[in-house]
Scaffold this motif. Structure first.
Motif, PDB file in Angstrom:
ATOM      1  N   ALA A 103      -3.983   0.242   1.759  1.00 27.97           N
ATOM      2  CA  ALA A 103      -3.775  -0.368   0.441  1.00 27.97           C
ATOM      3  C   ALA A 103      -5.113  -0.835  -0.131  1.00 27.97           C
ATOM      4  O   ALA A 103      -5.418  -0.612  -1.307  1.00 27.97           O
ATOM      5  CB  ALA A 103      -2.795  -1.539   0.557  1.00 27.97           C
ATOM      6  N   ARG A 104      -5.958  -1.451   0.714  1.00 27.85           N
ATOM      7  CA  ARG A 104      -7.245  -1.955   0.233  1.00 27.85           C
ATOM      8  C   ARG A 104      -8.145  -0.790  -0.184  1.00 27.85           C
ATOM      9  O   ARG A 104      -8.865  -0.854  -1.176  1.00 27.85           O
ATOM     10  CB  ARG A 104      -7.895  -2.790   1.335  1.00 27.85           C
ATOM     11  CG  ARG A 104      -9.297  -3.287   1.013  1.00 27.85           C
ATOM     12  CD  ARG A 104      -9.313  -4.248  -0.169  1.00 27.85           C
ATOM     13  NE  ARG A 104      -8.842  -5.548   0.198  1.00 27.85           N
ATOM     14  CZ  ARG A 104      -9.592  -6.641   0.363  1.00 27.85           C
ATOM     15  NH1 ARG A 104     -10.881  -6.566   0.153  1.00 27.85           N
ATOM     16  NH2 ARG A 104      -9.061  -7.776   0.707  1.00 27.85           N
ATOM     17  N   ILE A 152       0.047  -3.347  -1.863  1.00 21.46           N
ATOM     18  CA  ILE A 152      -1.133  -3.043  -2.686  1.00 21.46           C
ATOM     19  C   ILE A 152      -1.547  -4.290  -3.463  1.00 21.46           C
ATOM     20  O   ILE A 152      -2.735  -4.637  -3.533  1.00 21.46           O
ATOM     21  CB  ILE A 152      -0.818  -1.852  -3.627  1.00 21.46           C
ATOM     22  CG1 ILE A 152      -0.686  -0.564  -2.796  1.00 21.46           C
ATOM     23  CG2 ILE A 152      -1.880  -1.708  -4.719  1.00 21.46           C
ATOM     24  CD1 ILE A 152      -0.143   0.638  -3.558  1.00 21.46           C
ATOM     25  N   VAL A 164      -2.626   1.256  -9.392  1.00 20.31           N
ATOM     26  CA  VAL A 164      -2.663   1.795  -8.029  1.00 20.31           C
ATOM     27  C   VAL A 164      -1.234   1.789  -7.516  1.00 20.31           C
ATOM     28  O   VAL A 164      -0.579   0.740  -7.539  1.00 20.31           O
ATOM     29  CB  VAL A 164      -3.557   0.932  -7.105  1.00 20.31           C
ATOM     30  CG1 VAL A 164      -3.566   1.503  -5.691  1.00 20.31           C
ATOM     31  CG2 VAL A 164      -4.983   0.849  -7.649  1.00 20.31           C
ATOM     32  N   THR A 165      -0.747   2.934  -7.041  1.00 21.79           N
ATOM     33  CA  THR A 165       0.672   2.971  -6.682  1.00 21.79           C
ATOM     34  C   THR A 165       1.029   4.076  -5.693  1.00 21.79           C
ATOM     35  O   THR A 165       0.373   5.120  -5.652  1.00 21.79           O
ATOM     36  CB  THR A 165       1.516   3.097  -7.977  1.00 21.79           C
ATOM     37  OG1 THR A 165       2.859   2.732  -7.692  1.00 21.79           O
ATOM     38  CG2 THR A 165       1.475   4.496  -8.588  1.00 21.79           C
ATOM     39  N   GLU A 166       2.059   3.807  -4.897  1.00 24.42           N
ATOM     40  CA  GLU A 166       2.676   4.848  -4.062  1.00 24.42           C
ATOM     41  C   GLU A 166       4.134   4.934  -4.506  1.00 24.42           C
ATOM     42  O   GLU A 166       4.973   4.127  -4.078  1.00 24.42           O
ATOM     43  CB  GLU A 166       2.607   4.490  -2.580  1.00 24.42           C
ATOM     44  CG  GLU A 166       3.358   5.500  -1.735  1.00 24.42           C
ATOM     45  CD  GLU A 166       3.074   5.383  -0.251  1.00 24.42           C
ATOM     46  OE1 GLU A 166       2.515   6.320   0.303  1.00 24.42           O
ATOM     47  OE2 GLU A 166       3.407   4.350   0.339  1.00 24.42           O
ATOM     48  N   ASP A 188       0.827  -2.254 -10.195  1.00 26.07           N
ATOM     49  CA  ASP A 188       1.511  -1.316  -9.299  1.00 26.07           C
ATOM     50  C   ASP A 188       2.937  -1.189  -9.814  1.00 26.07           C
ATOM     51  O   ASP A 188       3.755  -2.095  -9.638  1.00 26.07           O
ATOM     52  CB  ASP A 188       1.495  -1.823  -7.847  1.00 26.07           C
ATOM     53  CG  ASP A 188       2.228  -0.849  -6.912  1.00 26.07           C
ATOM     54  OD1 ASP A 188       2.849   0.111  -7.419  1.00 26.07           O
ATOM     55  OD2 ASP A 188       2.182  -1.054  -5.685  1.00 26.07           O
ATOM     56  N   CYS A 235       6.071  -1.289  -6.916  1.00 22.79           N
ATOM     57  CA  CYS A 235       5.323  -2.179  -6.018  1.00 22.79           C
ATOM     58  C   CYS A 235       5.995  -2.429  -4.683  1.00 22.79           C
ATOM     59  O   CYS A 235       5.332  -2.912  -3.754  1.00 22.79           O
ATOM     60  CB  CYS A 235       4.996  -3.493  -6.723  1.00 22.79           C
ATOM     61  SG  CYS A 235       6.433  -4.544  -6.969  1.00 22.79           S
ATOM     62  N   VAL A 241      -7.040   0.302  -3.557  1.00 20.67           N
ATOM     63  CA  VAL A 241      -7.459  -0.670  -4.576  1.00 20.67           C
ATOM     64  C   VAL A 241      -8.949  -0.475  -4.871  1.00 20.67           C
ATOM     65  O   VAL A 241      -9.382  -0.493  -6.031  1.00 20.67           O
ATOM     66  CB  VAL A 241      -7.158  -2.122  -4.112  1.00 20.67           C
ATOM     67  CG1 VAL A 241      -7.817  -3.136  -5.046  1.00 20.67           C
ATOM     68  CG2 VAL A 241      -5.647  -2.358  -4.057  1.00 20.67           C
ATOM     69  N   GLU A 257      -3.408  -6.953  -1.427  1.00 20.18           N
ATOM     70  CA  GLU A 257      -4.840  -6.626  -1.247  1.00 20.18           C
ATOM     71  C   GLU A 257      -5.621  -6.829  -2.547  1.00 20.18           C
ATOM     72  O   GLU A 257      -6.769  -7.258  -2.531  1.00 20.18           O
ATOM     73  CB  GLU A 257      -4.997  -5.179  -0.747  1.00 20.18           C
ATOM     74  CG  GLU A 257      -4.476  -4.961   0.665  1.00 20.18           C
ATOM     75  CD  GLU A 257      -5.024  -5.974   1.660  1.00 20.18           C
ATOM     76  OE1 GLU A 257      -6.243  -6.190   1.695  1.00 20.18           O
ATOM     77  OE2 GLU A 257      -4.219  -6.571   2.400  1.00 20.18           O
TER      78      GLU A 257
END
Ligand SMILES: C[S@@+](CC[C@H](N)C(=O)[O-])C[C@H]1O[C@@H](n2cnc3c(N)ncnc32)[C@H](O)[C@@H]1O
Length: 393
Positions: A198-199, A223, A286-288, A215, A218, A202, A226
């Motif tokens: 995650a970091r 994420i 920033v995302t998954e 995110d 989230c 970022v 971090e």
């Protein structure tokens, strides 16, 4: 920042980096150091050699996707060759009671033994007869062990027909990061990525303290935790109320129980961000987005294609929505799945940012093929790969 040897050593023009995530770690280094990196080589899977103008040691503390970093001090032709430069350098920093270790990457057992013997012989000739050699399992002293045992560690790997020797000058202090993953109130190991990854993601967004990171999928907020630790303002969105609650709990815990300081988590749909944010634009995303259904075995290629196609609809709609709410100088970092099939294929979810006014981010002169695949972190049959986009100016 734990330097195990003086930071001035890193002002070298060839620096070895032991990678936590393969190519993604090289991308992170390039995002942080930018044009200071002219070229990157990967002589073995775990190590990259960065050719640099000047690697400001202060940036190293930011790197998350690296286990060790050190200057290449010497390239020996054979494993049994003398190592005069390495021995000179080590002997000026060691005393009789020091621990030393050699960590070999991509090196045969015989070559490893020869390299260790040459290093010890050289140190003995310098009068350091009692230095203690630590013999790590698998010929690698892990970065936590380097710190715990206060060892002068040397990274060795095949390079340009010989062997490169790079004394480890810096390792990350990852204890706090690990705790953020294991001790938080809603850990959710089933959906969450590791704090270290995650970091790294970022860091790819390249934001300065006080800037806003979103995110839009989230989950439990890994994420965002971090990002908050880097003093970013955090916005989170998730379609499930329970996840929103969990992300809030994790964020609150991560800053010692202070309520709603620097973060805002809402229930909503990532495909409709503009309405939710009322036209506000963020500095980075920033995302998954989606983990595909849990697989008990590698699927057939056709099954994997169907799964990926379905997920791609959500990804594409969400990417269009993200493109609408990113600042012109911001970046969008998206993790996509790459499914390993029983037929030996890999089916990767691909994204085309041009459709929505985005281009692929290329920091400095290295050049990356997207999506950039991650090594060493995957959920059973699904690997991760990463896109970084920026708006087309
Ligand atoms: C892979 S998880 C994210 C995990 C997160 N990175 C973490 O470490 O906790 C994806 C999340 O997206 C959420 N989600 C799925 N579809 C969504 C949508 N259309 N809009 C917003 N969130 C969505 C799910 O509820 C889930 O929590």
């Amino acid at each position: 920042m734990p330097f195990t040897l003086p930071p001035s050593l890193l002002e070298s023009d060839e620096v070895a980096l032991v990678l936590a995530f393969g190519k993604l770690s090289v991308l992170e280094a390039c995002a942080l150091f930018g044009r200071d990196i002219q070229r990157a080589e990967e002589p073995v899977e775990r190590v990259s050699v960065l050719h640099v103008d000047h690697l400001a040691p202060r940036f190293l503390g930011e790197l998350s996707g690296a286990h060790k970093c050190g200057p290449i001090t010497e390239v020996v032709e054979q494993a049994s060759s003398d190592q005069p430069k390495l021995v000179d350098l080590l002997s000026s920093h060691l005393d009789e009671k020091s621990n030393i270790s050699l960590s070999g990457y991509g090196i045969s057992e015989d070559d490893y033994e020869d390299l260790v013997r040459s290093m010890l012989d050289g140190l003995r000739e310098k009068g350091l007869r009692k230095v203690r050699l630590l013999r790590p399992d698998g010929n690698e002293l892990l970065s936590e062990q380097v710190l715990a045992r206060e060892s002068a560690d040397v990274v060795a790997f095949p390079y340009h027909g010989g062997f490169a020797l790079a004394p480890t000058a810096w390792v990350p202090d990852s204890a706090k990061m690990r705790q953020r993953g294991t001790r938080r109130p809603a850990p959710h190991p089933d959906i969450a990525l590791s704090p270290r990854l995650a970091r790294t993601l970022v860091n790819l967004a390249g934001l300065a303290p006080g800037q806003a990171l979103l995110d839009p999928f989230c989950g439990a907020g890994t994420i965002l935790v971090e990002a908050l630790a880097k003093s970013l303002r955090c916005l989170g969105v998730d379609s499930r109320a329970s996840r929103v609650q969990e992300a809030r709990e994790n964020l609150r815990w991560s800053i010692g129980g202070v309520t709603d300081m620097g973060y805002d988590i809402r229930k909503g749909d990532a495909r409709d961000l503009q309405r939710m944010l009322r036209g506000t634009k963020v500095n980075g995303i920033v995302t998954e987005p989606l983990l595909l259904p849990r697989l008990d075995a590698r699927p057939k290629t056709a099954t994997a294609q169907a799964m990926v196609e379905e997920a791609a609809r959500v990804y594409n709609d969400a990417l269009a929505s993200m493109a609408e709410c990113i600042q012109p100088d911001g970046r969008i970092v998206v993790v996509v799945p790459a499914v390993q099939t029983m037929d030996g294929d890999e089916v990767t979810l691909t994204l085309d940012g041009r459709r929505v006014g985005l281009r692929l981010y290329q920091p400095g002169p290295v050049g990356f093929d997207y999506p950039v695949r991650l090594s060493f972190e995957s959920t059973r049959w699904i690997r991760r790969a990463v896109y970084v986009f920026e708006p087309r100016s």
